[in-house]
Structures are given as C-alpha cells and as structure tokens.
Design a protein around this motif. Sequence first.
Motif, PDB file in Angstrom:
ATOM      1  N   ALA A  70       0.800  -1.233   0.000  1.00 45.59           N
ATOM      2  CA  ALA A  70       0.000   0.000   0.000  1.00 45.59           C
ATOM      3  C   ALA A  70       0.828   1.277   0.000  1.00 45.59           C
ATOM      4  O   ALA A  70       0.264   2.366  -0.050  1.00 45.59           O
ATOM      5  CB  ALA A  70      -0.940  -0.001   1.208  1.00 45.59           C
ATOM      6  N   GLU A 117      -7.356   0.023   0.460  1.00 46.80           N
ATOM      7  CA  GLU A 117      -7.418   1.048   1.500  1.00 46.80           C
ATOM      8  C   GLU A 117      -7.703   2.398   0.855  1.00 46.80           C
ATOM      9  O   GLU A 117      -6.917   2.888   0.058  1.00 46.80           O
ATOM     10  CB  GLU A 117      -6.099   1.094   2.275  1.00 46.80           C
ATOM     11  N   ALA A 149      -3.179   0.728  -1.892  1.00 44.52           N
ATOM     12  CA  ALA A 149      -3.794   2.056  -1.815  1.00 44.52           C
ATOM     13  C   ALA A 149      -3.409   2.854  -3.057  1.00 44.52           C
ATOM     14  O   ALA A 149      -4.192   2.997  -3.984  1.00 44.52           O
ATOM     15  CB  ALA A 149      -3.363   2.773  -0.538  1.00 44.52           C
TER      16      ALA A 149
END
Length: 223
Positions: free
Chosen positions: A8, A79, A54
């Motif tokens: 992420a 996310e 992300a």
Amino acid sequence: MKAMILAAGKGERMRPLTLHTPKPLLPVAGVPLIEYHLRALVAAGFKEVVINHAWLGAQIEAHLGNGAGWGLNISYSPEGEPLETGGGIFKALPLLGNEPFVLVNGDVWTDYDFSRLPQKPAGLAHLVLVDNPGHHGKGDFCLQQGLVSDGQDGADTLTYSGIAVIDPALFKDCTAGAFKLAPLLRQAMAAGQVSGEHFSGHWVDVGTQERLAEVEQLIKGRR
C-alpha cells in the motif's frame, strides 16, 4: 497457511518511477518486484495470498488478477486512505482468518526460503532479521537465544527484514484506523512473545532507485 503482502505504500523516494506505477509493479530484471514474492511463496507451498493496496492499487489488481497464473488464490484489501502497516493488517484480518499467517513487505527483494518459517510462532510473532544494511546501521532489534528484544544501547542489533509470521492475537486490543505495527511488536517483545531467526542470504530494502539497480545486478548475477 495464508500469506499477506504489504503493497500500500506510495513509494515517494522512488519518484518519478512511482508517479504512474505502484512500487510493487516496478520491473526488476524484467519482472515486477511483487512477482518475485509470489514465485517464492508458490515454491514454498502457499496457495492463499492477501495483498493490501492504496496508491494506484487498481493497477496491482489488474496485473495480478485472482492469482491463477501463479497457481494462487489472491484476495485484495483496498485502503481508501493510508492505514500504515498495523492498520492495513488489521483491516485485512477478515481475509486472513484466525490462524497465524506469513507477512511480507512488498518492497523488499530476497532469496529467503519461505518454507523455513514456522507454521505457528512460539508466541505472538516470529521475525526474520538480517544484518544491518549501510542505510540502516543502527538496526532494529536484538536476537538472543531465539528471542527478539528491542534494540538496546551497546547491544548487537539486527534489522527487521519485513518477513514475519504473525498470530492475529497480536491485534486483539486494536481498533480500526491508521497505526504502526512496530509498537505492537515491541509490546509483545517485552512480554517475551516474539521469536526470531537471523537470515544471512540476499536481502535488499528496495527503497531507492539505487537499491532497485542493486537488485537488478544481483538477479542478473544469479542468472
């Protein structure tokens, strides 16, 4: 046993390479960085992998798909906002289940054999530690008689490799949101609940373009 790859991060130190490509998909010797982990996990017998993402995460999902190309079943934990390492793992726990799982940082390259990892840690976590690289000379933790403790002044330290076995019970008092993993590990260390091992093979924290080039040379040398 399932595995989770942390993917992420924004890779800001790798810019401009990561402006339009997530760091896990940066090619190293012609292969996206994250694929080296997938190959190693398959070789060690893993079938289920969870990946959080992300920054430009849709590219990761589009490239890897459901994992069938590697003989894997890949699930994703997107996310919307950065949750840091601890928060990202906590959000993914429903996908990981109640049993211990392997955790791998997506931005390291290594020839570590994942089949060496214990199926269950003796306590709440088992960490793979490596010699301190030049860019992280102070290290992170100490390893004595198989137990990991917080780095102490004057003690020989090692660096956390980003490879671990984690018992979900480590997160029993946590709540959703952004938080780091390290404080949880240190709390468990203080209670004697973190085991470890020292790995002396190839390992690189691919945090800069220079280290990306270093991995490229290592891989070409091995070929």
